[in-house]
Design a protein around this motif. Structure first.
Motif: not given
Length: 368
Positions: A197-199, A234-236, A248-253, A258-267
């Protein structure tokens, strides 16, 4: 009765944990400050080739002063060249290299050290290097505490140095292994990375590791710094509230594709490392998917022919790669959740993907 534990024992325990968990370095610095009671501590990473250290762990320095250091004062810090030239293994006090009357004449002292309780005396030790990198652990002490406190700090750092060097060397080895055992060719389409959580980076696969220096960079303690400032914000935010209110929204574009997505447990992501099942990490962990944004509509015929997708399924695959949820896809396509779920199952089957993340990775690799 057994004698009480020497004061460095808890600090050594912190260093042992820091060797395995990047978050442990900040815990060590704060414990060191608390143990001494009269110092503010920081750790700098030093690249042997350039000899230029920079702030990595700031301890309890006021956040505004830490930001001003990064923005300006590191460039005029008279201790920087002294740290770069320091021999490893033995702690030194700043008056040995920079007389007090010379320090008092500097902008760095008057505008940065003096407003912070007159932190006039520095005590530092440099770790033994691993490859071409080493650490400098610095303590800034108040002038009123004098050289007696500095001598105590010097003795403590001398005793801690073997443990500091060992923890750093182990952390460097684990960091190299955590980057997937190798790097993909530059220009790859992205991949998975795990951070706390500190990146601070815990693990990255080959595809994500290949973007080090292109999409993001790492400081000596594996903290991820994205080149795109908005992506960094967004990542912070994602790390601060991975599952709670205000996330934040689940995806940043990004505008560059480039885009980054926070993967969820259900993935349902399968993580290929023995570390993930253990308890060596003290802080929460997040999993990011870093990828190129899905391509233009002209790529749809290629998707259809390669995987045998229908036109609708090709659109669904692109939406999955963009990180859209089932509900968002249904809304965008003006169709029911039931229909979209069936289409997603069909896409996964035809693309031989175990889960949505696989779809995004396949499309990212296809684009690269």
């Amino acid at each position: 009765m057994p004698s009480p534990a020497p004061p460095e024992d808890p600090l050594i325990a912190c260093l042992h944990r820091a060797a395995l968990d990047p978050a442990g370095w900040q815990d060590f610095v704060l414990a060191l400050e608390q143990g001494l009671g009269c110092a503010k501590a920081s750790i700098h990473g030093v690249a042997e080739r350039s000899g230029a250290p920079f702030l990595s762990v700031a301890g309890s320095f006021d956040a505004a002063f830490a930001r001003s250091y990064l923005a300006h004062f590191h460039r005029i810090n008279p201790f920087v060249p002294l740290s770069a030239a320091m021999s490893p293994g033995r702690a030194r006090m700043s008056p040995m290299d920079l007389p007090d009357d010379a320090l008092r004449r500097t902008e760095f002292y008057n505008d940065w050290l003096r407003p912070q309780e007159d932190l006039a005396i520095a005590v530092a030790v440099r770790s033994r290097p691993h490859a071409d990198r080493s650490l400098v652990l610095s303590l800034n002490l108040r002038r009123r505490d004098g050289e007696r406190a500095a001598s105590r700090a010097q003795r403590l750092l001398d005793r801690l140095e073997p443990h500091l060097s060992h923890a750093f060397q182990v952390a460097e080895i684990i960091s190299a292994l955590s980057l997937g055992g190798g790097r993909a060719e530059a220009g790859g389409g992205g991949g998975l990375m795990m951070v706390d959580d500190g990146l601070s980076l815990i693990w990255a696969d080959d595809g994500a590791a290949a973007q080090d220096g292109r999409v993001f960079r790492l400081d000596p303690f594996r903290k991820v710094i994205f080149q795109n400032g908005a992506m960094q914000d967004w990542a912070r935010a994602a790390c601060r509230s991975p599952g709670g209110a205000g996330r934040p929204p689940p995806v940043f574009r990004a505008a560059d594709g480039w885009q980054i997505r926070l993967a969820q447990p259900g993935d349902g992501i399968c993580l290929p490392s023995p570390f993930f099942g253990g308890h060596s990490f003290s802080r929460p962990r997040m999993l990011f998917l870093l990828s190129r944004a899905a391509g233009e509509p002209s790529r749809i015929p290629g998707l259809r022919s390669r995987f045998g997708l229908t036109p609708a399924e090709a659109e669904i695959a692109r939406a999955i790669a963009q990180g859209l949820t089932t509900a968002e896809i249904a809304m965008a396509r003006q169709t029911s959740l039931h229909t979209v779920r069936n289409q997603i199952r069909s896409v996964l089957g035809k693309m031989e993907a175990r889960h949505r993340i696989d779809v995004a990775r396949i499309l990212a690799q296809d684009r690269s």
